[in-house]
Design a protein around this motif. Structure first.
Motif, PDB file in Angstrom:
ATOM      1  N   GLU A   1       0.836  -1.199   0.000  1.00 51.67           N
ATOM      2  CA  GLU A   1       0.000   0.000   0.000  1.00 51.67           C
ATOM      3  C   GLU A   1       0.871   1.249   0.000  1.00 51.67           C
ATOM      4  O   GLU A   1       1.789   1.391   0.825  1.00 51.67           O
ATOM      5  CB  GLU A   1      -0.928   0.005   1.212  1.00 51.67           C
ATOM      6  CG  GLU A   1      -1.846   1.222   1.263  1.00 51.67           C
ATOM      7  CD  GLU A   1      -2.743   1.213   2.488  1.00 51.67           C
ATOM      8  OE1 GLU A   1      -3.544   2.161   2.642  1.00 51.67           O
ATOM      9  OE2 GLU A   1      -2.631   0.255   3.299  1.00 51.67           O
TER      10      GLU A   1
ATOM     11  N   GLU B   1       0.738   4.564   1.143  1.00 51.51           N
ATOM     12  CA  GLU B   1      -0.091   5.308   2.081  1.00 51.51           C
ATOM     13  C   GLU B   1       0.007   6.815   1.830  1.00 51.51           C
ATOM     14  O   GLU B   1       1.103   7.367   1.655  1.00 51.51           O
ATOM     15  CB  GLU B   1       0.337   4.992   3.512  1.00 51.51           C
ATOM     16  CG  GLU B   1       0.220   3.514   3.882  1.00 51.51           C
ATOM     17  CD  GLU B   1       0.688   3.251   5.291  1.00 51.51           C
ATOM     18  OE1 GLU B   1       1.086   4.226   5.961  1.00 51.51           O
ATOM     19  OE2 GLU B   1       0.647   2.083   5.729  1.00 51.51           O
TER      20      GLU B   1
ATOM     21  N   SER C   1      -5.376   5.853  -1.132  1.00 60.87           N
ATOM     22  CA  SER C   1      -4.052   5.245  -1.262  1.00 60.87           C
ATOM     23  C   SER C   1      -3.968   4.436  -2.549  1.00 60.87           C
ATOM     24  O   SER C   1      -4.971   3.971  -3.096  1.00 60.87           O
ATOM     25  CB  SER C   1      -3.752   4.343  -0.058  1.00 60.87           C
ATOM     26  OG  SER C   1      -3.769   5.086   1.148  1.00 60.87           O
TER      27      SER C   1
ATOM     28  N   TYR D   1      -2.066   1.098  -4.640  1.00 66.70           N
ATOM     29  CA  TYR D   1      -1.631  -0.262  -4.323  1.00 66.70           C
ATOM     30  C   TYR D   1      -0.775  -0.800  -5.466  1.00 66.70           C
ATOM     31  O   TYR D   1      -1.084  -0.609  -6.655  1.00 66.70           O
ATOM     32  CB  TYR D   1      -2.836  -1.186  -4.108  1.00 66.70           C
ATOM     33  CG  TYR D   1      -3.628  -0.903  -2.855  1.00 66.70           C
ATOM     34  CD1 TYR D   1      -3.274  -1.495  -1.641  1.00 66.70           C
ATOM     35  CD2 TYR D   1      -4.722  -0.046  -2.871  1.00 66.70           C
ATOM     36  CE1 TYR D   1      -4.000  -1.241  -0.481  1.00 66.70           C
ATOM     37  CE2 TYR D   1      -5.452   0.213  -1.723  1.00 66.70           C
ATOM     38  CZ  TYR D   1      -5.092  -0.396  -0.529  1.00 66.70           C
ATOM     39  OH  TYR D   1      -5.808  -0.141   0.622  1.00 66.70           O
TER      40      TYR D   1
ATOM     41  N   GLU E   1      -9.520  -2.823  -5.577  1.00 72.69           N
ATOM     42  CA  GLU E   1      -8.851  -2.158  -4.462  1.00 72.69           C
ATOM     43  C   GLU E   1      -9.546  -2.425  -3.134  1.00 72.69           C
ATOM     44  O   GLU E   1      -8.953  -2.235  -2.067  1.00 72.69           O
ATOM     45  CB  GLU E   1      -8.755  -0.645  -4.716  1.00 72.69           C
ATOM     46  CG  GLU E   1     -10.065   0.113  -4.644  1.00 72.69           C
ATOM     47  CD  GLU E   1     -10.813   0.063  -5.955  1.00 72.69           C
ATOM     48  OE1 GLU E   1     -11.875   0.705  -6.051  1.00 72.69           O
ATOM     49  OE2 GLU E   1     -10.328  -0.625  -6.876  1.00 72.69           O
TER      50      GLU E   1
ATOM     51  N   PRO F   1      -6.615  -4.837   0.810  1.00 61.32           N
ATOM     52  CA  PRO F   1      -6.184  -4.773   2.214  1.00 61.32           C
ATOM     53  C   PRO F   1      -6.174  -6.147   2.879  1.00 61.32           C
ATOM     54  O   PRO F   1      -6.928  -7.056   2.511  1.00 61.32           O
ATOM     55  CB  PRO F   1      -7.213  -3.832   2.865  1.00 61.32           C
ATOM     56  CG  PRO F   1      -7.730  -3.005   1.738  1.00 61.32           C
ATOM     57  CD  PRO F   1      -7.742  -3.913   0.550  1.00 61.32           C
TER      58      PRO F   1
END
Length: 382
Positions: A32, A34, A81, A83, A141, A145
């Protein structure tokens, strides 16, 4: 920034320390980018109405214009964010240096960071049992996570009772030829989730991918399933797109053994035996004479068609209509008459110049008739 250039030459530019990560082959890699990390690194803390400035990212392999073929990048919105994700294979084992450049869309400041990815072989090898699920109510997306991946694995364990389940790859349905959804709330692109295990498929998955289930899917019906759908309501699985694969490791042939390149002591180099001389004359004659013979035959055929197969004047006249022959004869006659006139001026007026001359009979009529009958004299005989 051009390839091979220095980041230090860019105005309002800051470089973050290198970030080292590692990944195994046959498993999903997700990193990621950030927003908070790069927001703190900007030279000026410019903010509009207390909101963080939007940031967009660019990533490429060091000294290359694009990312490696196994790595993809996604960022849905400048306020979210980004990726980097993908599944490395055995061919990508090693170190990959990814250069990431962040842009502040308000101040045009830039922040750079070098991401060092170390790919190592998986200890247990590639899982032989792999299942791919199509999640219709998610974008890619949303499943990148770690928390979302863990929730998906827990739901998968309900239909595939194995302890070593892990996600192999995550792919957007758009990369598989899917259509872009309409901009309506609730419409998603769809995500393909590939899960692997060293344990066999459960009867539930086997029945969902059976030929009977494929037949029902072709009729627009739901496939057969002997278990409860543990994915609902968080994940909407399109069971007709379920794919089950069994991947068995293929034996690799041993590669060549390279020596030191130095002959052993006392060894002599033995050149190959002398090749006997070859007679090249037949090949030369064939290469030279065959085109000449073909060209001569073509010339003879062309000459025969042009010189020996003429139709002749008599055949031409027989196939020509009488009207064309009369016109042709008249033109020739007029031409001869004009030639005689050019040689001697003491000749009567040419017949072709008389207004009352009949081209077929040659009859001449007085061009100045008397008023009594001049209006009733026909041009051609009745």
């Amino acid at each position: 920034m051009a390839l091979g250039g220095s980041w230090a030459t860019l105005p309002d530019h800051h470089v973050l320390p290198d970030h080292h990560v590692s990944s195994e082959t046959g498993a999903i890699f997700v990193h990621e980018l950030e927003q908070e990390l790069f927001q703190e690194a900007f030279l000026t803390g410019h903010e509009d109405d207390g909101a963080a400035a939007p940031i967009t990212f660019q990533a490429h392999l060091r000294d290359h214009p694009d990312l490696p073929r196994w790595l993809r990048y996604i960022q849905r919105d400048p306020h979210q964010s980004g990726y980097l994700y993908g599944c490395p294979t055995a061919a990508e084992v090693g170190t990959h240096a990814i250069e990431v450049l962040a842009y502040n869309r308000h101040t045009y400041e830039t922040v750079a960071q070098r991401l060092i990815i170390t790919i190592i072989p998986a200890p247990g090898g590639e899982p032989p049992y792999q299942g791919e699920f199509l999640v219709g109510n998610r974008n890619v997306e949303e499943l990148l996570p770690a928390a979302a991946q863990e929730n998906f694995l827990q739901a998968t364990a309900g239909v595939w009772d194995q302890d070593d389940l892990h996600i192999i790859n995550i792919t957007s349905a758009l990369d598989r030829g899917g259509r872009v959804p309409l901009p309506i709330e609730g419409r998603k692109e769809g995500v393909y989730m590939k899960v692997g295990s060293h344990g066999a498929f459960s009867p539930c998955l086997a029945s969902a991918a059976s030929p009977q289930s494929r037949f029902r899917c072709g009729l627009g019906q739901q496939p057969l399933a002997s278990c409860y759908d543990t994915f609902a309501p968080h994940f909407t699985i399109h069971w007709c797109n379920l794919t089950l694969l069994q991947v068995w490791p293929s034996p690799t042939a041993p590669g060549p053994v390279w020596g030191s390149g130095v002959l052993e002591e006392g060894g002599d180099f033995q050149p190959p035996t002398e090749v006997p001389p070859r007679d090249l004359l037949p090949g030369y004659l064939v290469t030279l004479l065959v085109p000449l013979v073909v060209a001569a035959l073509l010339c003879l055929l062309l000459g025969h068609l042009m010189c020996c197969r003429r139709e002749g004047v008599q055949k031409r006249d027989l196939e020509t209509s009488d009207i064309q022959l009369v016109h042709h004869t008249t033109i020739h006659g007029d031409t001869e008459e004009l030639r005689h006139m050019a040689g001697s001026r003491d000749v009567p007026r040419p017949l072709s110049t008389l207004p009352m001359f009949n081209v077929r009979t040659g009859q001449r009529i007085n061009p100045m008739p008397s008023p009594r009958d001049g209006a009733r004299v026909p041009l051609l005989p009745q």
